[in-house]
Design an enzyme around this catalytic site. Sequence first.
Site, mmCIF file in Angstrom:
data_model
loop_
_atom_site.group_PDB
_atom_site.id
_atom_site.type_symbol
_atom_site.label_atom_id
_atom_site.label_comp_id
_atom_site.label_asym_id
_atom_site.label_seq_id
_atom_site.Cartn_x
_atom_site.Cartn_y
_atom_site.Cartn_z
ATOM 1 N N CYS A 48 -2.770 23.189 45.800
ATOM 2 C CA CYS A 48 -3.734 24.268 46.009
ATOM 3 C C CYS A 48 -3.242 25.533 45.300
ATOM 4 C CB CYS A 48 -3.910 24.549 47.496
ATOM 5 S SG CYS A 48 -5.179 25.799 47.830
ATOM 6 N N ASP A 50 -3.359 28.360 46.424
ATOM 7 C CA ASP A 50 -2.863 29.273 47.467
ATOM 8 C C ASP A 50 -1.457 29.791 47.126
ATOM 9 O OD1 ASP A 50 -1.626 30.190 50.014
ATOM 10 O OD2 ASP A 50 -3.526 29.480 50.870
ATOM 11 N N ARG A 52 0.833 30.772 48.822
ATOM 12 C CA ARG A 52 1.915 30.420 49.753
ATOM 13 C C ARG A 52 2.469 29.010 49.541
ATOM 14 N NH1 ARG A 52 -1.794 31.416 54.866
ATOM 15 N NH2 ARG A 52 -3.137 30.277 53.418
ATOM 16 N N HIS A 104 -2.524 21.675 52.130
ATOM 17 C CA HIS A 104 -1.780 22.427 53.146
ATOM 18 C C HIS A 104 -2.698 22.798 54.302
ATOM 19 C CE1 HIS A 104 -3.425 26.507 52.096
ATOM 20 N NE2 HIS A 104 -3.727 25.851 50.988
ATOM 21 N N CYS A 107 -5.806 25.733 54.875
ATOM 22 C CA CYS A 107 -6.326 25.920 53.511
ATOM 23 C C CYS A 107 -7.683 26.639 53.556
ATOM 24 C CB CYS A 107 -6.473 24.565 52.816
ATOM 25 S SG CYS A 107 -7.038 24.711 51.099
HETATM 26 CO CO CO Z 1 -5.503 25.982 50.029
#
Ligand code: CO
Length: 215
Positions: A48, A50, A52, A104, A107
């Site tokens: 992803c 993302d 993090r 994750h 998400c």
């Molecule tokens: Co995500």
Amino acid sequence: MEKDEINRSYEKLLHGNKKWAAEKLQKDPNYFKGLSLGQNPEYLWIGCSDSRVPANEITGTKSGEIFVHRNIANVVVHTDMNLLSVLYYAVEVLHVKHVIVCGHYGCGGVILAMSNKDNGFANNWLRNIKEVYQKNSKELDAIKDIQARENRLVELNVVEQVHNLAKTKIVQQAWQRRELQLHGWVYGFDDGLIKDMEVMVDEISDLEPIFRYDL
Ligand code: CO
């Protein structure tokens, strides 16, 4: 705009880079020379976007170890030229041994896809995850706790995307010649650990007949 109004937060990154490069050279004067010689990664990571979930950091790996593709909610779409090019290069040129789809919990893409919110242009992308929901709606609708339902959709999405990998000619062709393992993982912020979904798609016979190519 006055000059002092310009946001200079980006400078932090450039300073960070200088510090990092100096530290690397201090530990190993040939560090960058070594990297410049080429890459030989064993893994392709489809994760992803993302911020993090940085592939190298959470797996304790170094530069050169993982070939990486990231998009919103780690989706494998069979018309995505970007992903297909990355997959093709990783499998055919770099000869990676493992392709990992890593989602994750928490998400944002999956959570939005589960809602009826209009997300503008991103609707088109999140639609792929809505399809995963619909495919598994019986199981998901039965989960009353909304967060538990989101978590389960995160897991089911990863499993679906591993199957989507197996439906590509790129993966099926690689299977004919050699071993290529596909993995579906989910990373969690509660303990920082990765859960292996143990998706068992290792050969063409694991796919429904309609998706198998005569190669
Ligand atoms: Co995500």
